[in-house]
Write a protein that holds these residues in place. Structure first.
Motif, PDB file in Angstrom:
ATOM      1  N   PRO A 133       0.840  -1.208   0.000  1.00 43.49           N
ATOM      2  CA  PRO A 133       0.000   0.000   0.000  1.00 43.49           C
ATOM      3  C   PRO A 133       0.877   1.261   0.000  1.00 43.49           C
ATOM      4  O   PRO A 133       1.771   1.387   0.840  1.00 43.49           O
ATOM      5  CB  PRO A 133      -0.789  -0.108   1.314  1.00 43.49           C
ATOM      6  CG  PRO A 133      -0.679  -1.549   1.713  1.00 43.49           C
ATOM      7  CD  PRO A 133       0.627  -2.032   1.177  1.00 43.49           C
ATOM      8  N   PRO A 134       0.641   2.188  -0.947  1.00 44.46           N
ATOM      9  CA  PRO A 134       1.510   3.390  -1.027  1.00 44.46           C
ATOM     10  C   PRO A 134       1.525   4.200   0.264  1.00 44.46           C
ATOM     11  O   PRO A 134       2.526   4.832   0.580  1.00 44.46           O
ATOM     12  CB  PRO A 134       0.874   4.202  -2.157  1.00 44.46           C
ATOM     13  CG  PRO A 134       0.104   3.228  -2.964  1.00 44.46           C
ATOM     14  CD  PRO A 134      -0.370   2.172  -2.015  1.00 44.46           C
ATOM     15  N   SER A 135       0.426   4.130   1.046  1.00 46.83           N
ATOM     16  CA  SER A 135       0.385   4.936   2.277  1.00 46.83           C
ATOM     17  C   SER A 135       1.454   4.481   3.269  1.00 46.83           C
ATOM     18  O   SER A 135       1.920   5.256   4.097  1.00 46.83           O
ATOM     19  CB  SER A 135      -0.998   4.835   2.917  1.00 46.83           C
ATOM     20  OG  SER A 135      -1.347   3.467   3.042  1.00 46.83           O
ATOM     21  N   GLU A 136       1.856   3.185   3.185  1.00 51.17           N
ATOM     22  CA  GLU A 136       2.875   2.686   4.121  1.00 51.17           C
ATOM     23  C   GLU A 136       4.238   3.315   3.849  1.00 51.17           C
ATOM     24  O   GLU A 136       5.116   3.310   4.706  1.00 51.17           O
ATOM     25  CB  GLU A 136       3.002   1.151   4.008  1.00 51.17           C
ATOM     26  CG  GLU A 136       1.717   0.389   4.226  1.00 51.17           C
ATOM     27  CD  GLU A 136       1.261   0.371   5.688  1.00 51.17           C
ATOM     28  OE1 GLU A 136       1.850   1.115   6.493  1.00 51.17           O
ATOM     29  OE2 GLU A 136       0.327  -0.370   5.997  1.00 51.17           O
ATOM     30  N   LEU A 137       4.447   3.839   2.609  1.00 53.23           N
ATOM     31  CA  LEU A 137       5.751   4.418   2.283  1.00 53.23           C
ATOM     32  C   LEU A 137       5.991   5.721   3.041  1.00 53.23           C
ATOM     33  O   LEU A 137       7.124   6.178   3.135  1.00 53.23           O
ATOM     34  CB  LEU A 137       5.880   4.672   0.779  1.00 53.23           C
ATOM     35  CG  LEU A 137       6.557   3.546  -0.006  1.00 53.23           C
ATOM     36  CD1 LEU A 137       5.654   2.327  -0.054  1.00 53.23           C
ATOM     37  CD2 LEU A 137       6.898   4.005  -1.400  1.00 53.23           C
ATOM     38  N   GLU A 138       4.896   6.318   3.544  1.00 58.90           N
ATOM     39  CA  GLU A 138       5.095   7.589   4.258  1.00 58.90           C
ATOM     40  C   GLU A 138       5.890   7.352   5.528  1.00 58.90           C
ATOM     41  O   GLU A 138       6.670   8.192   5.942  1.00 58.90           O
ATOM     42  CB  GLU A 138       3.737   8.245   4.548  1.00 58.90           C
ATOM     43  CG  GLU A 138       3.145   8.838   3.268  1.00 58.90           C
ATOM     44  CD  GLU A 138       1.702   9.279   3.414  1.00 58.90           C
ATOM     45  OE1 GLU A 138       1.245   9.437   4.561  1.00 58.90           O
ATOM     46  OE2 GLU A 138       1.043   9.471   2.374  1.00 58.90           O
ATOM     47  N   THR A 139       5.690   6.174   6.148  1.00 60.40           N
ATOM     48  CA  THR A 139       6.475   5.888   7.360  1.00 60.40           C
ATOM     49  C   THR A 139       7.803   5.227   7.000  1.00 60.40           C
ATOM     50  O   THR A 139       8.778   5.363   7.716  1.00 60.40           O
ATOM     51  CB  THR A 139       5.690   4.971   8.320  1.00 60.40           C
ATOM     52  OG1 THR A 139       5.107   3.918   7.531  1.00 60.40           O
ATOM     53  CG2 THR A 139       4.591   5.732   9.024  1.00 60.40           C
ATOM     54  N   ASN A 140       7.839   4.493   5.879  1.00 59.90           N
ATOM     55  CA  ASN A 140       9.063   3.789   5.501  1.00 59.90           C
ATOM     56  C   ASN A 140       9.274   3.920   3.988  1.00 59.90           C
ATOM     57  O   ASN A 140       8.850   3.053   3.222  1.00 59.90           O
ATOM     58  CB  ASN A 140       8.933   2.315   5.926  1.00 59.90           C
ATOM     59  CG  ASN A 140      10.141   1.505   5.496  1.00 59.90           C
ATOM     60  OD1 ASN A 140      11.134   2.047   5.021  1.00 59.90           O
ATOM     61  ND2 ASN A 140      10.062   0.175   5.647  1.00 59.90           N
TER      62      ASN A 140
END
Length: 1612
Positions: free
Chosen positions: A1262-1269
């Motif tokens: 999920p692209p939203s997970e890239l905001e934390t990692n």
């Protein structure tokens, strides 16, 4: 009391002087207006005649009203009397003799008052108005001329007739300097300032308010429909207030109403193109519009919400721009393409020189006196030995006390000592550091002339060449780097300086003097006697006669800031001193007071050199003392009974300001007051004012001697002191319009734009002078032509040190006559001064070559523009003397820029008012537009060492965007008249040329296709099934434990996975739930509101199993429910969903209190929570009866803000999956990493459908997970050894920005991308080539192959048209001419050529897809050299829009279009995107030549401006490059205006720097004028999940005033 003009009164001199003092007190703010009026009336009360009868007053008033149209000219009451009467007399005389046009009017010293019948009547109201204006602020007296001020006022009054609305910029409160409340309250409706209103009298009567409002309604409707009488007052102030009050601010002045009731709010009836003013009829129902913040919200005709404030301003701007431009020009020059820029044609009526050819003027013979010394060193030796006690130089401390007296004896011995030490004590005996002829820097502060003089003469005695320069105060001084370059090029290695100065230089911690930026390495040598060794008894300097060796080098700063060294030989130095001695009549032991800089120019020539030749005594006044006590020089003249003083007009002005404290001033000893900048035409007013005030103190008129000088030609001319007071100075009153064409004309009928010039005396003794045309070959001018003055004499500079080419052009000029014969066999030197030789051999200077700005073929002088700006009262807004005018080149022409320092106490409103009036004044008087007017905070402009403005540095700051202005007004619309002609559309290709075959006007028809699906042999088992639900059941039976999906969490570990059988079973349970709990029938629509993950996939197949139609919807963002939830609600409603499936968490969110605030939660359809599923299986799995029935709906918000749902049938879905399988070679053994949003388009298909069809394993991130990692996606690709991966631009950008500095640490963690074969960016836009390239470069070190990165292209009608597959050629990049693209033509150019635009191919065309390029208007096929709309024909086209409205015409147009000729049978879908096809040299898998598709941009987003098609992204790319602080940019149009919104990454102080830069870059690169520049915070430009800018949302937000901008500039 009736305040009458003083002109007719015989006021005693002391009364006049006292009046002048009062004026100055008032202008300096030392006295209030009231106090001034009181004292003034007291002074002149006794001399006033009786007031006229009432009858007379009425007559006067009528006369004034009738002459309203004509420029009013009145003489000022109570001014510094004499000068004005004379100015007026000259002008009246000019008018009377205009018929026969003599060239000059020389004025004589007789003060003739005007005959009464010729004097303009001055009524009480008008004269007090003039007072208020004249006395409301201080001006730079150097540029002050009362007649000019009057002309400016008259010009502004004329403008008043045709006043235009100038919308005032809006600024965020934190940016506003002034914090008092009145800065934010809109002004009342009276006119902007007292002197702007027209002259009104009681005789008019006051109309009643009803009458007034009718007039006003009439006027408003006129103004709004673009008639010429629009208004110019500013629009709204800061964030508060509606624009209406300001729109009408000048109604009163226009209609002569004295009615201060609130005006009607016109702005609430704004429609997009025009505003109608409606009168309410009877009882109208009114609905209140919702408010956003403090702006009224309205709607335009097409339902766009509009804030009254913004739209009123824009409407105002549009109205302003409707004003007719200067007449269009006929001819064009080609800018290496058909884009034709207009080239200025000569005006047929322009004045041309008509006089005879001028003759070179000879000065008098230089009469050599027998006892003149053979060289300057010989003179020093003579005076040092025979009169050692005679004073040579007296220096002052800051209290004005004599600090030190240098006698000739001391000067001689100390200079010898310095000479000896330079030659013998530097370096070693064998290797001295300095030899005769070497250059040495002299670095002395301005308050230490004695040490400097000793060092200068020490160098002359040692035969080394002194280069006097300024003290470098800091390492980054304005212009100091350029001085360093001069020292380097002169080979300077030693700098002489004083003890105090040496101590004051910046030091490093070790005590070393650091190397200044750009400077060579220097040895600093202190010249104080105590540090030097005594020369031996037998050592004497070698004193020879003056020869051609270089004596000294004087530095000169050029227009562009570079510093040149002018070399002066010993013979020139001596001859110059002799010429000055003769011209000025210097005699031995005279006393001279010098206020000028002694390092260069007039100060050096008189105060250091000529003084020594004549054994004169110089009293040197440092600048620091002048700042403390401006009268110091006058006091010293009195104290020492000085015969001569050297000053600048600034010093005279300062003395005027300060002289009232002094009683016992007597200037009768002065026989000569040398005005060093007397060549500046604007110094005349200082001279006149000074004479007026000090005539009573013994100053004689003939004492004032202006001189003209230049670094190259030394003294060019000087007015000789005479004893004959009847010989008046020469004056010329010249037409400024004529001067712009280089022609001398006596002031024309207009009488507003004149330049009064004074003579600078005669040519120097022993010199010849002529004037030559400023450009081209040096041809002699005619007698009535302005040219560059050139001098032929021994006493001039000889070269620019080390620059032979420039030297030749300046010092070795041979002027030629019209016959071509040279004037003289000797070379002339260009002085850099523009002027002419008038009657009697008097020299007149009208400006400098350096200050020349050539705008559309006319020459304007910066000083004249400054003078006009400063004549615009009230001047309480800017500091006098702190104003810079220069030109910048934009779009092949010079554009005028004015920068001034704003006083801290002036309000935004005042400054803006002043700025708009400056523009009007300059337009009226000089007939030239100002491109940019900027006000900066006090004391922020770079200074020269003596306190002036450093012009080139200011220009540099302006161009690089570091000026930090607090107010900017740009006028590109009015200035830029050379834009290309608007485009005329070309006729289209007709059917006849198509018959010839696939050639269109010699080009192929642009069509291409992917591989043919029918011919591809593959053992695809899934092909046996028509429906995806069947494929899933088959996989669940044949490979039950094969993993289809793996979902990763933010730590990169597996959060969840699904095998074929798990997915099948979950889908069955969901189907049961839908049928039982949801009671849904087959064909019902179900909204799936899930986060990206496994649940979404299961729910999708559950719907298929139950026969329902799924719609995937992005869930609302918990932190931003207010803006995201309405979109969810809208999709649910528009798709007619019968039920909504989601997780328990989102279910709570949808029913939460926050949700209830955003939408009506009771209107949701039934919500099913799939976290607890029923345990049973459905009786049977639904099987569609027909492959053309609906499989799912795909909803997406386009970049233009339109929500569009498309229908995907089962057949299309299967064809789509097959096409992708073949293109990407997907098999069950493969793994694919997907980092995309799974809600629409290709992202959804890859996430949910492809794995089931092809059987490969999808690793879901999920692209939203890239905001934390940020490294999650790439680490997963590396860990799973993935060969194919898909991402979005936002993911790529996140990686590029977030991991840019971490590549080394990622490498250490074992990140390896070498296995990646394809990395595809899924997009619906033109490929972002800069981003993909920087991504490839950045991760190249981690093994990423640059060829791996490619893009795909899809749109609403076909979710994927192109996709870079595994086989096939690499994506190609071409460079096209951006200007051709605007005309819908494709012209390939070389990389790096001007106006080139790189375009990357959008991946390979998918199997089974056919493409053709068609004309969007005529629907005809196009050749491959044309830009057109991409039309697509394929089995996986969507079958139509799903809308409530059922707009059939749009449906058939977009999905079922046919070509108008050619192949008219095939049914195409229109993508709505512009692009072109190119046949490349590469070959496809099937051996054919490969056709590449290049997408240029969306048709909806393209902007039609000036008949040309622009793509926002191109303009945005230019703007982002314009300044380092611009992080993001978006553009859109509003009523034909281009609006540019930029996000600022920096302090708010930088916001205004962006306005000129943005305007410049768009003009230069796109030939467009920006209408509005909006500077906002980071993150304001809305971006959708695909990383695309939502420009229309932004536009709506801007118009509804919801952006909270830092600054909004409305360009004029």
């Amino acid at each position: 009391m009736a305040d009458r003009s003083l002109e007719g009164m015989a006021l005693p001199l002391e009364v006049r002087a006292r009046l002048a003092e009062l004026e100055l007190e008032l202008s300096e703010g030392d006295i209030t207006q009231k106090g001034y009026e009181k004292k003034r009336s007291k002074l002149i009360g006794a001399y006033l005649p009786q007031p006229p009868t009432a009858n007379g007053a009425a007559v006067v008033r009528c006369r004034l009203q009738h002459s309203e149209g004509a420029p009013r000219r009145m003489l000022h009451s109570g001014n510094i009397g004499v000068c004005d009467i004379r100015e007026a007399a000259v002008r009246e005389r000019a008018a009377s003799t205009a018929g026969n046009r003599p060239l000059f009017y020389f004025r004589f010293g007789v003060d003739q008052a005007l005959p009464p019948e010729r004097r303009a009547p001055v009524t009480p109201s008008s004269s007090s108005r003039y007072h208020r204006r004249r006395s409301s602020g201080s001006r730079d007296e150097r540029y002050r001329s009362d007649v000019h001020t009057e002309a400016v006022q008259a010009a502004l009054a004329k403008h008043k007739e045709r006043k235009m609305a100038v919308p005032m910029p809006s600024k965020r409160r934190s940016l506003v300097v002034q914090t008092s409340m009145d800065a934010y309250t809109p002004p009342d409706t009276s006119s902007g300032s007292e002197d702007e209103g027209s002259v009104q009298g009681d005789s008019q009567g006051t109309p009643t308010s009803s009458q007034g409002s009718i007039n006003m309604e009439h006027w408003i409707s006129q103004a709004i429909h673009g008639s010429t009488t629009s208004t110019t007052s500013s629009s709204s102030t800061q964030s508060g207030g509606s624009g209406a009050a300001h729109r009408l601010a000048d109604v009163m002045a226009q209609t002569h109403i004295e009615n201060h009731s609130a005006p009607p709010d016109v702005t609430t009836y704004t429609s997009e193109h025009s505003i109608q003013v409606e009168r309410p009829q009877g009882s109208t129902t009114s609905r209140t519009a919702p408010k956003y913040g403090n702006a009224e919200l309205m709607e335009t005709g097409d339902g766009v919400p509009v804030s009254s404030r913004v739209s009123a301003k824009i409407q105002q701007l549009v109205n302003t721009l409707k004003r007719p431009k200067r007449p269009p020009l006929r001819e064009f020059f080609v800018d290496d393409f058909e884009e034709l820029l207009e080239v200025q044609q000569p005006d047929p009526n322009q004045p041309k020189p008509e006089g005879a050819q001028m003759l070179a003027m000879r000065g008098e013979q230089l009469g050599v006196v027998t006892n003149w010394p053979p060289s300057l060193e010989a003179a020093l030796q003579r005076w040092g030995t025979i009169s050692p006690k005679a004073p040579c130089l007296t220096t002052m401390d800051t209290n004005g006390k004599p600090l030190y007296i240098l006698t000739y004896g001391k000067l001689w011995t100390r200079s010898m000592k310095v000479a000896y030490n330079i030659l013998h004590k530097l370096g070693t005996k064998q290797e001295p550091m300095v030899r005769p002829g070497d250059r040495v820097a002299l670095v002395f502060p301005n308050n230490d002339p004695a040490a400097s003089m000793v060092a200068f003469y020490g160098c002359l005695l040692a035969e080394v060449v002194p280069v006097p320069i300024e003290v470098p105060l800091t390492r980054k001084d304005a212009g100091s780097q350029q001085i360093g370059f001069l020292l380097g090029s002169c080979g300077v290695t030693v700098a002489l300086t004083s003890d105090a100065c040496h101590k004051g230089l910046p030091k490093s911690p070790t005590g070393e003097i650091p190397q200044f930026k750009g400077w060579p390495k220097l040895l600093w040598f202190v010249t104080e006697s105590k540090h030097l060794s005594k020369p031996p008894r037998d050592w004497f300097p070698h004193i020879k006669d003056a020869n051609n060796d270089t004596a000294y080098i004087e530095y000169k700063t050029c227009k562009d800031g570079s510093v040149l060294g002018v070399t002066v030989t010993r013979i020139a130095l001596l001859t110059h001193c002799q010429a000055l001695t003769q011209a000025c009549g210097y005699t031995e032991a005279e006393t001279i007071v010098n206020v000028l800089d002694f390092k260069k120019d007039v100060g050096l020539w008189h105060g250091i050199l000529t003084s020594v030749m004549n054994m004169m005594h110089v009293i040197s006044i440092p600048y620091s003392l002048m700042k403390v006590n401006p009268l110091s020089w006058i006091q010293k003249v009195c104290q020492y009974k000085a015969k001569v003083a050297c000053v600048k007009s600034r010093d005279m002005h300062w003395a005027l300001v300060a002289h009232r404290d002094q009683r016992d001033i007597n200037l009768s000893s002065l026989r000569m007051l040398i005005v060093a900048d007397g060549a500046n035409p604007w110094s005349i007013s200082s001279c006149d004012a000074f004479l007026n005030v000090f005539q009573s103190k013994g100053l004689r008129q003939e004492v004032i001697c202006p001189c003209a000088s230049s670094p190259e030609a030394l003294t060019v001319a000087i007015r000789r002191p005479t004893d004959d007071s009847n010989q008046p100075p020469g004056r010329g009153v010249l037409s400024m319009h004529g001067l712009t064409y280089g022609v001398i004309r006596v002031d024309s009928e207009e009488k507003l734009s004149v330049l009064t010039v004074q003579d600078v005396g005669l040519v120097m003794p022993g010199a010849i002078m002529c004037s030559v045309k400023p450009d081209g070959i040096p041809q002699l001018c005619r007698t009535d032509e302005i040219g560059e003055l050139c001098v032929c004499a021994i006493a001039t500079g000889t070269s620019y040190y080390g620059l032979s080419g420039m030297t030749k052009n300046t010092f070795e000029v041979f002027p030629v006559m019209s016959s071509g014969a040279p004037v003289s066999e000797y070379p002339f030197v260009r002085t850099g001064l523009l002027g002419f030789v008038g009657p009697g051999g008097l020299v007149f200077v009208v400006g400098k070559m350096d200050g020349l700005m050539v705008v559309s073929g006319r020459r304007h002088n910066a000083d004249d523009i400054v003078a006009t700006a400063l004549a615009v009262e009230p001047m309480k807004f800017v500091y006098r003397g702190r104003i810079a005018v220069f030109s910048v080149t934009v779009l092949h022409d010079e554009r005028i820029v004015i920068v001034a320092e704003q006083r801290p106490d002036s309000t935004e409103e005042d400054s803006f008012q002043w700025m708009s009036r400056v523009l009007q004044a300059i337009d009226s008087i000089h007939q030239v537009g100002v491109y940019c007017l900027a006000l900066v905070p006090a004391n922020t402009l770079p200074k020269t060492p003596l306190g002036g403005i450093h012009l080139s540095e200011t220009k540099q700051l302006f161009l690089e965007g570091s000026l930090h202005p607090c107010n900017v007004l740009m006028c590109p619309h009015t200035c830029v008249t050379n834009l290309p002609k608007p485009r005329q559309k070309q006729p289209e290709i007709g059917p006849a040329s198509v018959m010839v075959g696939n050639l269109v006007s010699g080009k192929r028809i642009a069509q291409a296709s992917g591989r043919d699906l029918g011919q591809i042999e593959d053992n695809d088992q899934a092909r046996k099934f028509l429906f995806l639900s069947e494929v899933l059941q088959w996989r669940a039976q044949t490979t039950p434990d094969h993993v289809l999906y793996t979902l990763l969490n933010c730590r990169g570990t597996i959060a969840n996975s699904l095998t074929c059988v798990q997915l099948h079973k979950r889908a069955e349970k969901i189907a049961v739930m839908l049928m039982e709990r949801g009671r849904l029938q087959d064909g019902d629509h179900v909204a799936l509101v899930y986060p990206p993950g496994i649940d979404l996939i299961a729910a999708f197949y559950g719907c298929l199993y139950a026969g329902c139609v799924p719609i995937t919807v992005r869930p609302p963002h918990p932190q931003n429910i207010a803006t995201t939830l309405p979109t969810v609600k809208m999709i649910v409603e528009v798709s007619r969903s019968a039920c909504l499936m989601t997780t328990q968490l989102i279910c709570k969110l949808l029913r939460s209190r926050e949700a209830a605030a955003a939408v009506d939660v009771r209107a949701w359809p039934p919500i099913l929570d799939t976290d607890d599923l029923p345990k049973k299986r459905p009786a049977q799995i639904y099987k569609p009866s027909n492959p053309d029935t609906l499989a799912y709906l795909d909803f997406s918000v386009s970049t233009t803000g339109m929500l569009a749902g498309v229908k995907m049938s089962h057949a299309a879905t299967s064809a789509f999956c097959r096409s992708i399988k073949l293109q990407c070679e997907l098999y069950p053994s493969r793994e694919v990493a997907i980092c995309l949003d799974p809600y629409c388009g290709l992202g959804f298909v890859l996430w949910c459908l492809c794995s089931v069809y092809s059987g490969h394993q999808s690793i879901l991130i999920p692209p939203s997970e890239l905001e934390t990692n940020p490294a999650l996606w790439l680490l997963a690709v590396s860990q799973y050894k993935v060969r194919d991966t898909f991402c979005s631009y936002s993911v790529m950008e996140l990686c590029t920005k977030g991991l840019g500095s971490q590549t080394e640490s990622l490498k250490a963690r074992g990140l390896d991308l070498s296995r990646v074969r394809t990395c595809v960016v899924v997009a619906e836009e033109r490929p972002r080539i800069a981003l993909t390239q920087s991504f490839s470069k950045l991760f190249k070190d981690l093994g990423l192959h640059p060829r791996a990165v490619s893009t795909s292209f899809g749109c609403r009608v076909n979710l994927a048209i192109c996709l870079q597959g595994t086989s096939g050629p690499d994506p190609t990049t071409v460079y096209v001419d951006m200007r051709a693209l605007r005309h819908d033509r494709v012209r390939l150019v070389e990389r790096g050529s001007p106006h080139s635009l790189p375009l990357m191919e959008s991946g390979k065309i998918l199997p089974g897809v056919r493409i053709i390029i068609a004309n969007p208007e005529t629907k005809g096929p196009l050749g491959d050299s044309h830009l057109g709309e991409i039309w697509v024909h394929s089995a996986h086209n969507a079958s139509g829009y799903f809308t409530i409205y059922g707009d059939e015409s749009l449906q058939s147009d977009h999905f079922n279009s046919r070509l108008s000729f050619g192949d008219t049978q095939t049914v195409w879908a229109r993508t709505g995107y512009l692009g072109f096809l190119r046949r490349t040299e590469l070959t496809d898998a099937n051996g054919e030549r490969h056709d590449a598709l290049y997408v240029v941009g969306a048709l909806d987003e393209a902007m039609e401006l000036r008949g040309m098609r622009y793509h926002p992204i191109d303009i945005e790319t230019s703007v982002i490059r314009a300044h380092k602080s611009v992080t993001e940019c978006a553009v859109f149009t509003w009523t034909n205006l281009l609006v540019v919104v930029v996000e600022l990454d920096g302090s708010e102080q930088e916001a205004l720097d962006l306005v000129p830069l943005v305007t410049n870059v768009v003009l230069e690169e796109h030939y467009l004028v920006v209408g509005v520049v909006v500077v906002v915070d980071i993150g304001v430009i809305p971006i959708n999940s695909r990383g695309e800018k939502q420009r229309m949302h932004l536009r709506d937000g801007f118009l509804a005033d919801q952006l909270d901008p830092i600054y909004v500039a409305y360009n004029m």
